[in-house]
Design a protein around this motif. Structure first.
Motif, mmCIF file in Angstrom:
data_model
loop_
_atom_site.group_PDB
_atom_site.id
_atom_site.type_symbol
_atom_site.label_atom_id
_atom_site.label_comp_id
_atom_site.label_asym_id
_atom_site.label_seq_id
_atom_site.Cartn_x
_atom_site.Cartn_y
_atom_site.Cartn_z
ATOM 1 N N ALA A 1 -21.653 -10.133 82.364
ATOM 2 C CA ALA A 1 -21.760 -8.686 82.533
ATOM 3 C C ALA A 1 -23.216 -8.264 82.731
ATOM 4 N N ASP A 2 -24.126 -8.876 81.969
ATOM 5 C CA ASP A 2 -25.544 -8.547 82.110
ATOM 6 C C ASP A 2 -26.061 -8.899 83.504
ATOM 7 N N ALA A 3 -25.504 -9.956 84.096
ATOM 8 C CA ALA A 3 -25.914 -10.353 85.448
ATOM 9 C C ALA A 3 -25.270 -9.477 86.510
ATOM 10 N N GLY A 4 -24.194 -8.787 86.123
ATOM 11 C CA GLY A 4 -23.509 -7.923 87.080
ATOM 12 C C GLY A 4 -22.362 -8.592 87.801
ATOM 13 N N VAL A 5 -21.782 -9.657 87.187
ATOM 14 C CA VAL A 5 -20.644 -10.338 87.806
ATOM 15 C C VAL A 5 -19.490 -10.429 86.819
ATOM 16 N N ALA A 6 -18.278 -10.440 87.372
ATOM 17 C CA ALA A 6 -17.076 -10.651 86.569
ATOM 18 C C ALA A 6 -16.724 -12.139 86.590
ATOM 19 N N ILE A 7 -15.945 -12.580 85.607
ATOM 20 C CA ILE A 7 -15.396 -13.931 85.624
ATOM 21 C C ILE A 7 -14.059 -13.858 86.350
ATOM 22 N N THR A 8 -13.898 -14.627 87.415
ATOM 23 C CA THR A 8 -12.655 -14.561 88.190
ATOM 24 C C THR A 8 -11.581 -15.457 87.574
ATOM 25 N N GLU A 9 -11.904 -16.706 87.357
ATOM 26 C CA GLU A 9 -11.000 -17.680 86.749
ATOM 27 C C GLU A 9 -11.823 -18.786 86.113
ATOM 28 N N LEU A 10 -11.194 -19.533 85.215
ATOM 29 C CA LEU A 10 -11.741 -20.804 84.757
ATOM 30 C C LEU A 10 -11.132 -21.912 85.610
ATOM 31 N N SER A 11 -11.960 -22.874 85.996
ATOM 32 C CA SER A 11 -11.492 -24.025 86.772
ATOM 33 C C SER A 11 -11.333 -25.235 85.866
ATOM 34 N N THR A 12 -10.177 -25.908 86.005
ATOM 35 C CA THR A 12 -9.927 -27.166 85.282
ATOM 36 C C THR A 12 -9.561 -28.268 86.281
ATOM 37 N N HIS A 13 -10.194 -28.256 87.447
ATOM 38 C CA HIS A 13 -9.844 -29.224 88.480
ATOM 39 C C HIS A 13 -9.921 -30.671 87.975
ATOM 40 N N LEU A 14 -11.002 -31.020 87.307
ATOM 41 C CA LEU A 14 -11.165 -32.412 86.910
ATOM 42 C C LEU A 14 -10.211 -32.806 85.792
ATOM 43 N N LEU B 1 -25.668 -20.842 82.567
ATOM 44 C CA LEU B 1 -24.805 -19.745 83.019
ATOM 45 C C LEU B 1 -25.628 -18.478 83.237
ATOM 46 N N GLU B 2 -26.586 -18.224 82.356
ATOM 47 C CA GLU B 2 -27.413 -17.033 82.504
ATOM 48 C C GLU B 2 -28.194 -17.061 83.818
ATOM 49 N N ASN B 3 -28.806 -18.174 84.118
ATOM 50 C CA ASN B 3 -29.624 -18.269 85.329
ATOM 51 C C ASN B 3 -28.780 -18.241 86.599
ATOM 52 N N ILE B 4 -27.676 -18.988 86.595
ATOM 53 C CA ILE B 4 -26.905 -19.116 87.826
ATOM 54 C C ILE B 4 -26.149 -17.831 88.157
ATOM 55 N N THR B 5 -25.737 -17.087 87.132
ATOM 56 C CA THR B 5 -25.042 -15.821 87.414
ATOM 57 C C THR B 5 -26.015 -14.773 87.956
ATOM 58 N N LYS B 6 -27.235 -14.780 87.458
ATOM 59 C CA LYS B 6 -28.235 -13.856 88.006
ATOM 60 C C LYS B 6 -28.553 -14.203 89.459
ATOM 61 N N TRP B 7 -28.646 -15.508 89.732
ATOM 62 C CA TRP B 7 -28.871 -15.955 91.117
ATOM 63 C C TRP B 7 -27.729 -15.528 92.023
ATOM 64 N N ALA B 8 -26.491 -15.731 91.558
ATOM 65 C CA ALA B 8 -25.323 -15.370 92.366
ATOM 66 C C ALA B 8 -25.274 -13.861 92.615
ATOM 67 N N ALA B 9 -25.532 -13.088 91.573
ATOM 68 C CA ALA B 9 -25.526 -11.638 91.726
ATOM 69 C C ALA B 9 -26.589 -11.187 92.715
ATOM 70 N N ASP C 1 -17.239 -13.965 73.748
ATOM 71 C CA ASP C 1 -17.921 -12.681 73.911
ATOM 72 C C ASP C 1 -19.323 -12.880 74.492
ATOM 73 N N GLU C 2 -19.983 -13.962 74.066
ATOM 74 C CA GLU C 2 -21.315 -14.268 74.596
ATOM 75 C C GLU C 2 -21.243 -14.570 76.099
ATOM 76 N N VAL C 3 -20.248 -15.361 76.499
ATOM 77 C CA VAL C 3 -20.077 -15.704 77.917
ATOM 78 C C VAL C 3 -19.802 -14.445 78.733
ATOM 79 N N LYS C 4 -18.912 -13.616 78.232
ATOM 80 C CA LYS C 4 -18.624 -12.367 78.939
ATOM 81 C C LYS C 4 -19.865 -11.487 79.039
ATOM 82 N N GLY C 5 -20.663 -11.479 77.974
ATOM 83 C CA GLY C 5 -21.875 -10.671 77.971
ATOM 84 C C GLY C 5 -22.902 -11.183 78.967
ATOM 85 N N ILE C 6 -23.052 -12.497 79.057
ATOM 86 C CA ILE C 6 -23.993 -13.079 80.025
ATOM 87 C C ILE C 6 -23.610 -12.682 81.446
#
Length: 351
Positions: free
Chosen positions: A70-83, A25-33, A63-68
């Motif tokens: 936030a540190d990347a500069g992105v908000a969490i929009t939704e959680l997906s439970t498709h599967l 999550l840390e790496n992919i959110t930084k990439w997305a940002a 809190d850790e997920v939110k912090g990761i």
């Protein structure tokens, strides 16, 4: 001036992988940002990015997920439970294929698999609340879809019973979500029992118009069905809680039409494409959603039979950004307006 629709955001499911920057999550959110995304939709079924069990139990982990993020500069929009949502209702024809989405311990045991999926859905409600989210996105599952085409002739009552059962399975989940202040936006998708407006209405009536039952609007699936996806917004805008920005094209010829699913993706009449490469009228969609007050996220879901995911993601952020609308606070003819003059009005009407 801020836009009413938030974005751009990115659904991470199609990008997760075992190599950096897609492996955590840390790496992919930084990439997305770094590509310009301001939000991410997180799949709860990919342990490389998110641990749903831990999220449902631990405030500290959330809190850790939110912090990761936030540190990347992105908000969490939704959680997906498709599967997991898919596994709430599975026709026996799909048992073997959909076992792959569940833990090995419930393979070959449809009842245990359904119970697991239901608990997963409930855990996503708890996790969403802990993360401060109001919406989730999911699939409805399918009991009736193998009988979509009415040949051979269907037994009287088969479709009604399938939708009655679908409602029975989802109503307790909806109640649980309401108790946690969260709702579920179903992606109306071929393969699911809920795939268009008519099936949505069949379901919504059976769940008593439940407030937790919502729609994750994705025009790509409607274009491939040749459904009027702009008129769909007119009809169901009050139920849309999420928006997948995904493009598609439909090119029928003398050999293929809507039912070209036996062909590989690149050879089908209907194909998913990267944003801007297909036929979806996104200017019309963003205008309609803005008109009706949709104020949640515009989330890129990348699926393309030609272009790489990396290129699709890089092009997707500016594409969405260019379609966000700054809502006007003025009428175009305000310059010609004046204060109300009752005497003039009566004279103009001959009163």
């Amino acid at each position: 001036m801020p836009t009413q629709i938030k974005g751009p955001a990115l659904f991470l499911a199609q990008f997760a992988g075992d190599a950096a920057p897609f492996d955590s999550l840390e790496n992919i959110t930084k990439w997305a940002a770094g590509l310009g995304y301001k939000g991410v939709q997180i799949p709860t079924f990919d342990g490389r990015l998110f641990d749903l069990e831990k999220a449902a139990e631990s405030d500290a982990y959330c809190d850790e997920v939110k912090g990761i993020c936030a540190d990347a500069g992105v908000a969490i929009t939704e959680l997906s439970t498709h599967l997991q949502g898919q596994l709430v209702a599975v026709n026996p024809a799909y048992d073997r294929a959909f076992d792959a989405f569940a833990p090995a311990a419930v393979h070959g045991n449809p009842k245990a698999r359904q119970e697991w999926a239901t608990e997963q859905m409930k855990k996503a409600a708890v996790a969403s609340r802990k993360l401060g989210l109001d919406h989730t996105v999911s699939f409805s599952g399918s009991l009736a879809f193998p009988f979509l085409y009415p040949w051979p002739q269907r037994p009287t009552g088969l479709i009604d019973e399938a939708f009655d059962e679908l409602a029975r399975r989802w109503l307790p989940i909806f109640d649980y979500y309401t108790d946690h202040g969260v709702d579920i936006g179903f992606e109306l998708h071929p393969g699911e029992d809920l795939f268009d407006g008519a099936t949505w209405e069949m379901f919504l009536g059976r769940v008593k118009e439940h407030e937790a039952a919502r729609i994750n609007y994705d025009p790509s699936h409607f274009l491939l069905q040749q459904l009027d996806y702009l008129a769909f917004i007119d009809l169901y805008h009050d139920r849309i809680n999420a928006f997948h920005v995904k493009d598609a094209e439909f090119n029928p010829d003398g050999r293929q039409g809507v039912y070209s699913g036996y062909q590989g993706w690149t050879n089908r009449a209907g194909r998913f494409r990267s944003l801007g490469d297909g036929q979806v009228d996104f200017s019309g969609i963003f205008s309609k959603l803005t008109q009706y007050g949709y104020d949640s996220w515009a989330v890129l879901e990348w699926e393309c039979c030609i272009k790489s995911p990396e290129q699709g993601a890089a092009e997707g952020a500016p594409f969405i950004e260019s379609h966000l609308i700054e809502v006007t606070e003025k009428a175009f003819d305000d310059f010609a307006g004046a204060e109300r003059d009752d005497k003039a009005i009566k004279e103009m009407l001959g009163l």
